[in-house]
Design an enzyme around this catalytic site. Structure first.
Site, PDB file in Angstrom:
ATOM      1  N   ALA A  19     -53.933  62.738  99.099  1.00  0.00           N
ATOM      2  CA  ALA A  19     -54.514  61.382  99.004  1.00  0.00           C
ATOM      3  C   ALA A  19     -53.463  60.457  99.604  1.00  0.00           C
ATOM      4  CB  ALA A  19     -54.807  61.019  97.556  1.00  0.00           C
ATOM      5  N   SER A  68     -37.150  63.878  90.019  1.00  0.00           N
ATOM      6  CA  SER A  68     -38.003  63.970  88.821  1.00  0.00           C
ATOM      7  C   SER A  68     -39.000  65.120  88.966  1.00  0.00           C
ATOM      8  CB  SER A  68     -38.729  62.637  88.566  1.00  0.00           C
ATOM      9  OG  SER A  68     -39.723  62.404  89.540  1.00  0.00           O
ATOM     10  N   LYS A  69     -39.532  65.305  90.169  1.00  0.00           N
ATOM     11  CA  LYS A  69     -40.503  66.399  90.379  1.00  0.00           C
ATOM     12  C   LYS A  69     -39.803  67.754  90.366  1.00  0.00           C
ATOM     13  CE  LYS A  69     -44.428  64.091  90.863  1.00  0.00           C
ATOM     14  NZ  LYS A  69     -45.570  64.265  89.968  1.00  0.00           N
ATOM     15  N   TYR A  90     -37.729  60.121  92.954  1.00  0.00           N
ATOM     16  CA  TYR A  90     -39.024  60.809  92.823  1.00  0.00           C
ATOM     17  C   TYR A  90     -38.843  62.328  92.968  1.00  0.00           C
ATOM     18  CZ  TYR A  90     -43.713  62.400  94.115  1.00  0.00           C
ATOM     19  OH  TYR A  90     -44.906  63.092  94.181  1.00  0.00           O
TER      20      TYR A  90
HETATM   21  N1  LIG Z   1     -51.440  61.970  96.643  1.00  0.00           N
HETATM   22  C1  LIG Z   1     -50.807  62.988  97.210  1.00  0.00           C
HETATM   23  O1  LIG Z   1     -51.063  63.350  98.363  1.00  0.00           O
HETATM   24  C2  LIG Z   1     -49.758  63.719  96.410  1.00  0.00           C
HETATM   25  C3  LIG Z   1     -48.778  64.440  97.089  1.00  0.00           C
HETATM   26  C4  LIG Z   1     -47.842  65.136  96.348  1.00  0.00           C
HETATM   27  C5  LIG Z   1     -47.872  65.111  94.963  1.00  0.00           C
HETATM   28  N2  LIG Z   1     -48.842  64.387  94.329  1.00  0.00           N
HETATM   29  C6  LIG Z   1     -48.844  64.357  92.867  1.00  0.00           C
HETATM   30  O2  LIG Z   1     -50.172  64.532  92.400  1.00  0.00           O
HETATM   31  C7  LIG Z   1     -50.434  63.655  91.304  1.00  0.00           C
HETATM   32  C8  LIG Z   1     -51.615  62.738  91.618  1.00  0.00           C
HETATM   33  O3  LIG Z   1     -51.375  62.049  92.837  1.00  0.00           O
HETATM   34  P1  LIG Z   1     -52.059  60.630  93.111  1.00  0.00           P
HETATM   35  O4  LIG Z   1     -51.655  60.236  94.483  1.00  0.00           O
HETATM   36  O5  LIG Z   1     -53.492  60.695  92.752  1.00  0.00           O
HETATM   37  O6  LIG Z   1     -51.263  59.749  92.032  1.00  0.00           O
HETATM   38  P2  LIG Z   1     -51.175  58.136  91.943  1.00  0.00           P
HETATM   39  O7  LIG Z   1     -52.447  57.565  92.410  1.00  0.00           O
HETATM   40  O8  LIG Z   1     -49.907  57.703  92.631  1.00  0.00           O
HETATM   41  O9  LIG Z   1     -50.941  57.917  90.382  1.00  0.00           O
HETATM   42  C9  LIG Z   1     -51.729  58.582  89.412  1.00  0.00           C
HETATM   43  C10 LIG Z   1     -51.864  57.750  88.189  1.00  0.00           C
HETATM   44  O10 LIG Z   1     -50.598  57.527  87.541  1.00  0.00           O
HETATM   45  C11 LIG Z   1     -50.860  56.499  86.606  1.00  0.00           C
HETATM   46  N3  LIG Z   1     -49.666  55.770  86.194  1.00  0.00           N
HETATM   47  C12 LIG Z   1     -48.826  54.996  86.937  1.00  0.00           C
HETATM   48  N4  LIG Z   1     -47.905  54.394  86.154  1.00  0.00           N
HETATM   49  C13 LIG Z   1     -48.181  54.799  84.874  1.00  0.00           C
HETATM   50  C14 LIG Z   1     -47.596  54.537  83.603  1.00  0.00           C
HETATM   51  N5  LIG Z   1     -46.545  53.724  83.480  1.00  0.00           N
HETATM   52  N6  LIG Z   1     -48.138  55.147  82.505  1.00  0.00           N
HETATM   53  C15 LIG Z   1     -49.199  55.959  82.627  1.00  0.00           C
HETATM   54  N7  LIG Z   1     -49.797  56.253  83.789  1.00  0.00           N
HETATM   55  C16 LIG Z   1     -49.298  55.679  84.894  1.00  0.00           C
HETATM   56  C17 LIG Z   1     -51.816  55.517  87.289  1.00  0.00           C
HETATM   57  O11 LIG Z   1     -52.743  55.098  86.296  1.00  0.00           O
HETATM   58  P3  LIG Z   1     -53.465  53.616  86.361  1.00  0.00           P
HETATM   59  O12 LIG Z   1     -54.035  53.566  87.745  1.00  0.00           O
HETATM   60  O13 LIG Z   1     -54.471  53.659  85.292  1.00  0.00           O
HETATM   61  O14 LIG Z   1     -52.421  52.571  86.135  1.00  0.00           O
HETATM   62  C18 LIG Z   1     -52.430  56.367  88.415  1.00  0.00           C
HETATM   63  O15 LIG Z   1     -53.825  56.394  88.374  1.00  0.00           O
HETATM   64  C19 LIG Z   1     -49.141  62.902  91.040  1.00  0.00           C
HETATM   65  O16 LIG Z   1     -48.413  63.552  90.025  1.00  0.00           O
HETATM   66  C20 LIG Z   1     -48.402  62.990  92.361  1.00  0.00           C
HETATM   67  O17 LIG Z   1     -47.001  62.920  92.226  1.00  0.00           O
HETATM   68  C21 LIG Z   1     -49.789  63.681  95.019  1.00  0.00           C
END
Ligand SMILES: NC(=O)c1ccc[n+]([C@@H]2O[C@H](COP(=O)([O-])OP(=O)(O)OC[C@H]3O[C@@H](n4cnc5c(N)ncnc54)[C@H](OP(=O)(O)O)[C@@H]3O)[C@@H](O)[C@H]2O)c1
Length: 252
Positions: free
Chosen positions: A195, A165-166, A162
């Site tokens: 989140a 990739s980031k 992960y």
């Molecule tokens: N959450 C955090 O605190 C946090 C921290 C650091 C970085 N980030 C970054 O911020 C962004 C959003 O975070 P998040 O926690 O909201 O993300 P998440 O819920 O883990 O994932 C976001 C979306 O990715 C989609 N996804 C998964 N597999 C897929 C595939 N094979 N093809 C297409 N879409 C796919 C899912 O869509 P479906 O549900 O429709 O399958 C999901 O809704 C991400 O890039 C994450 O790395 C988040």
């Protein structure tokens, strides 16, 4: 751009595509853009009902949105999405590469399939979508926003695939900022904890919150407001990777 084109681009409705818009950060970004009067193309993979909820929130605000399904690990599905969106809308001002995989595997158990899957979604898809929508984005003097992670530079144990990739996505963001400007800007947002991962216990949340200088996690709306700000109020930001982490990445 001629004066007439400039006037037209200021008055016409802006359009955004947000990947992974059915929940959490992607949903918050889509809704915030709708508040800013964008028409929003909502991509989802499996969570159709979540994407429909996002559409409903947007329509309740008086906005408009369309749904698009794609498994973005597949290059052919990325190309299909580009075709479908290009047929559905006449221009694109903003591409938000938000969809991502996040699941731990100890390095010794990490196999090539898992590694490649992670890179396909987190890095290859942003590359393909940025390239596929480039003409649209150029015509609109548009913006690409990539959701990165403070963990790209300060990795968590068990997330080598992960974090790598980031880190690649940060590299792509900076490369595009250099190569595509001034026609198109490219900006990265690196969340800390905005989140919580599913299943995170209260004890785990409190333990992490204790390490964050702000003493709490952020929210998806913190990211969404920044997307809106970069897009609409900060036209000179290009190539920056902006942490939204309550100060977590400043400490050791
Ligand atoms: N959450 C955090 O605190 C946090 C921290 C650091 C970085 N980030 C970054 O911020 C962004 C959003 O975070 P998040 O926690 O909201 O993300 P998440 O819920 O883990 O994932 C976001 C979306 O990715 C989609 N996804 C998964 N597999 C897929 C595939 N094979 N093809 C297409 N879409 C796919 C899912 O869509 P479906 O549900 O429709 O399958 C999901 O809704 C991400 O890039 C994450 O790395 C988040």
């Amino acid at each position: 751009m001629s004066q007439a084109q400039e006037t037209h681009s200021k008055t016409r409705r802006k359009i955004a595509l947000v990947t992974g818009a059915g929940a959490r950060v992607g949903q918050a970004i889509a809704v915030e853009l709708a508040r800013a009067k964008f028409h929003v193309c909502l991509h989802y993979h499996q969570n159709k009902s979540g994407a429909q909820d996002t559409q409903k929130y947007i329509e309740d605000l008086g906005g408009t949105a369309q749904l698009f399904q794609a498994d973005l690990r597949q290059a052919s599905a990325c190309q299909d999405l580009i075709r479908q969106v290009s047929l559905a809308v006449e221009h694109l001002d903003l591409l938000v590469n938000n969809a991502s995989l996040f699941s731990p595997v100890a390095f010794e158990q990490l196999d090539l399939t898992v590694w490649q899957e992670m890179f396909s979604l987190n890095l290859q898809a942003p590359f393909l979508l940025s390239q596929g929508f480039l003409n649209h984005l150029k015509q609109a003097q548009g913006l690409i926003i990539n959701l990165c992670d403070i963990g790209a530079e300060r990795p968590l144990r068990g997330y080598a695939h992960y974090s790598s990739s980031k880190a690649g996505l940060i590299g792509l963001t900076r490369a595009l900022a250099v190569e595509l400007a001034p026609a198109v800007r490219c900006v990265g947002i690196s969340p800390g904890q905005v989140a919580w991962p599913p299943g995170y216990t209260n004890a785990q949340r409190e333990k992490l919150a204790e390490r964050i200088p702000m003493k709490k996690g952020g929210t998806p709306e913190d990211i969404a407001k920044l997307v809106r700000f970069i897009m609409l109020d900060a036209p000179y930001i290009n190539g920056a990777i902006i942490p939204v982490d309550g100060g977590l990445s400043c400490r050791y």
